[in-house]
Design an enzyme around this catalytic site. Structure first.
Site, PDB file in Angstrom:
ATOM      1  N   LYS A 174       0.938  -8.650   3.259  1.00 33.52           N
ATOM      2  CA  LYS A 174       1.513  -7.952   4.409  1.00 33.52           C
ATOM      3  C   LYS A 174       0.390  -7.180   5.087  1.00 33.52           C
ATOM      4  CE  LYS A 174       2.894  -3.935   5.316  1.00 33.52           C
ATOM      5  NZ  LYS A 174       2.423  -3.838   6.730  1.00 33.52           N
ATOM      6  N   ASP A 206       6.429  -3.869   8.640  1.00 32.33           N
ATOM      7  CA  ASP A 206       5.934  -2.501   8.542  1.00 32.33           C
ATOM      8  C   ASP A 206       6.092  -1.987   7.119  1.00 32.33           C
ATOM      9  OD1 ASP A 206       8.668  -1.975   8.354  1.00 32.33           O
ATOM     10  OD2 ASP A 206       8.815  -1.235  10.409  1.00 32.33           O
ATOM     11  N   GLY A 207       5.600  -0.773   6.891  1.00 37.27           N
ATOM     12  CA  GLY A 207       5.613  -0.229   5.544  1.00 37.27           C
ATOM     13  C   GLY A 207       7.003   0.012   5.007  1.00 37.27           C
ATOM     14  N   GLY A 209       9.645  -1.542   5.804  1.00 39.06           N
ATOM     15  CA  GLY A 209      10.346  -2.807   5.658  1.00 39.06           C
ATOM     16  C   GLY A 209       9.731  -3.671   4.582  1.00 39.06           C
ATOM     17  N   VAL A 210       8.865  -4.599   4.987  1.00 38.81           N
ATOM     18  CA  VAL A 210       8.275  -5.545   4.042  1.00 38.81           C
ATOM     19  C   VAL A 210       7.453  -4.832   2.975  1.00 38.81           C
ATOM     20  CG1 VAL A 210       6.696  -7.503   3.816  1.00 38.81           C
ATOM     21  CG2 VAL A 210       8.299  -7.413   5.729  1.00 38.81           C
ATOM     22  N   GLY A 211       6.767  -3.746   3.346  1.00 36.72           N
ATOM     23  CA  GLY A 211       5.984  -3.018   2.345  1.00 36.72           C
ATOM     24  C   GLY A 211       6.844  -2.510   1.208  1.00 36.72           C
ATOM     25  N   GLU A 382      -8.024  14.476   6.203  1.00 40.72           N
ATOM     26  CA  GLU A 382      -8.726  13.284   6.668  1.00 40.72           C
ATOM     27  C   GLU A 382      -8.369  13.069   8.139  1.00 40.72           C
ATOM     28  OE1 GLU A 382      -9.629   8.831   5.017  1.00 40.72           O
ATOM     29  OE2 GLU A 382      -7.541   9.482   5.019  1.00 40.72           O
TER      30      GLU A 382
END
Length: 478
Positions: A174, A206-207, A209-211, A382
């Site tokens: 992904k 996106d994170g 979802g598929v992430g 960061e």
């Protein structure tokens, strides 16, 4: 390239299941340049099922077969390097020359280094002379989910896909939904090289979802993630219920310790390094600690470098920095620059707003702050933009204490002509990597950190071992 509203699953480009579309934005122009589809649970399940079905045969394939496949991948990748650079430049704003010579070339270097490491890799090793019939076997983990960021697309894709493949694993990639075009081109390269069906799969998403679907999937044995510390924590929690292996390469807040006896180019080199890739590198030396006797000289040098750093569109040739990747990222950087001003740091170059002569695009003024204290927001968070914080120190002990006073621990840097001091500080600094006097880490070195930077070790022999489980065997017949 195939229709961007498709996924590479089980050796073929397939239409997604009821997915919704997302624009890919050129950060130099703020205009949409492509449309991709974001996958849903059905798409993820299909990719994982394809990987799971391919795993028994691929895990038993001969190492020589896997090596020959990766050599073909390298050859095709090199042949299509110009295409890859164009995709990276368009999707995330790397200037076109840098996209070829640094961004795309990073992938070339990693593939080559993995090929060399794999030629010498021992899958079955003796435990030691004290136990002549005890062996340690390295075996593939299984189905691995690979989640990669937008800032160095092929650097991270090759650091994950190639060792997973060589180790006998099957993968589902992904890529970042912000910069997916280079990964879709990489899927074409894998297909052209003849990767067997199901061994490599790609699903855009996106994170959340598929992430998340990969992180929680019961048939995914491992997640390898590169991205923010916040997302890494979320992935670790999501993966806990299925007890899968989780490997994280996360953020950084690199300290660059410059002593009075450093070489004449140390400050300029460190400043340019901070601004490289528009500051969008987790290993950027964003905190410059300078010994007091040369402090003001260093501040003046860094400010001059910043003022002379050109900012221009990614499609232009030459040495300059491009935009940051998105409006969200631009807004975050602007807020942090303003925080530095509000908290009393001395602004010596750059500042908020667009560079002079620019009226569109996510461009950031190369910025340098002096008189920063290590407890300021710009020294703690960061920033992921071309922003340098300069902090004075009086003693070696003070420099080490301030450098280590951070949640991060990815890469630190030391500049001094004193060899004994370099060795001493290399051991005292809490980081996964320490570079001294501008010398890069050797080919095949592992990339990774400690603390909130995660504890991945990517690249070379250690990067191969990341994608394998060790098995202890007794009574081995010799």
């Amino acid at each position: 390239m195939p229709d961007k509203r498709s996924f590479y699953i089980d050796g073929a480009w397939v239409a997604p299941v009821r997915a919704h579309d997302l624009d890919v934005i050129d950060p130099s122009t703020e205009e949409a340049v492509a449309v991709i589809s974001l996958g849903n649970q059905d798409d993820t399940d299909k990719a994982v099922a394809a990987a799971k079905a391919a795993f028994p045969a691929w895990s038993r394939s001969e190492p020589a077969e896997r090596l020959a496949l990766v050599e073909r991948i390298l050859s095709i990748y090199q042949r299509r390097a110009d295409e890859m650079a164009a995709a990276i430049s368009l999707e995330m704003g790397a200037p076109k020359d840098m996209a070829l010579t640094s961004q795309t070339a990073a992938g070339t270097g990693h593939i080559r280094n993995f090929i060399e490491a794999f030629r010498h890799f021992e899958f079955i090793r003796p435990l030691g002379p004290h136990a002549p019939t005890s062996m340690v076997a390295f075996e593939p983990v299984g189905v691995v989910g690979l989640i990669t960021p937008w800032n160095w697309p092929m650097n991270q894709v090759t650091l994950k896909v190639i060792p997973a493949l060589l180790g006998g694993n099957c993968s589902v990639l992904k890529p970042s939904e912000i910069a997916p075009l280079s990964s879709m081109l990489f899927a074409e390269i894998m297909d052209e090289a003849g990767v067997p069906s199901g061994v490599f799969n790609l699903v855009n998403g996106d994170g959340s979802g598929v992430g998340t679907q990969l992180s929680t999937h019961p048939d995914v044995d491992m997640i390898s993630f590169t991205g923010s510390t916040r997302a890494g924590i979320a992935i670790t929690k999501a993966a806990a219920d299925t007890l899968k292996k989780v490997v994280l390469e996360l953020g950084g807040k690199g300290a660059n310790l410059i002593f009075a006896d450093a070489d004449a180019d140390a400050v300029a080199r460190g400043t340019r390094h901070c601004f490289n890739n528009s500051g969008q590198s987790c290993n950027a030396p964003t905190r410059m600690f300078v010994e007091r006797p040369v402090y003001e000289e260093a501040v003046a040098t860094a400010a001059e470098i910043a003022r002379n750093t050109k900012v221009a569109s990614a499609d232009q040739p030459g040495r300059h920095i491009g935009p940051v990747v998105s409006k969200t990222q631009w807004d975050k950087i602007q807020g942090l620059i303003q925080a530095g001003i509000d908290e009393g740091a001395r602004l010596v170059a750059g500042g908020t707003g667009l560079p002079e002569g620019v009226n569109r695009g996510y461009f950031v003024r190369p910025t340098v702050f002096a008189d920063v204290s290590n407890d300021m927001t710009i020294a703690r968070q960061e920033i992921f933009g071309p922003v340098l914080s300069i902090i004075p120190f009086d003693t070696e002990e003070d420099a080490v204490a301030m450098a280590n006073d951070t949640i991060y621990g990815l890469t630190n840097y030391v500049q001094t002509s004193d060899g004994a001091r370099r060795n001493r500080l290399a051991r005292q600094l809490r980081a996964g990597m320490v570079e001294t006097n501008g010398e890069s880490l050797g080919a095949g070195s592992a990339f990774g950190g400690v603390k909130a930077s995660g504890r991945a070790r990517e690249g070379g022999i250690m990067g191969l071992e990341e994608f394998m489980d060790s098995k202890q065997i007794s009574g081995w017949s010799r």
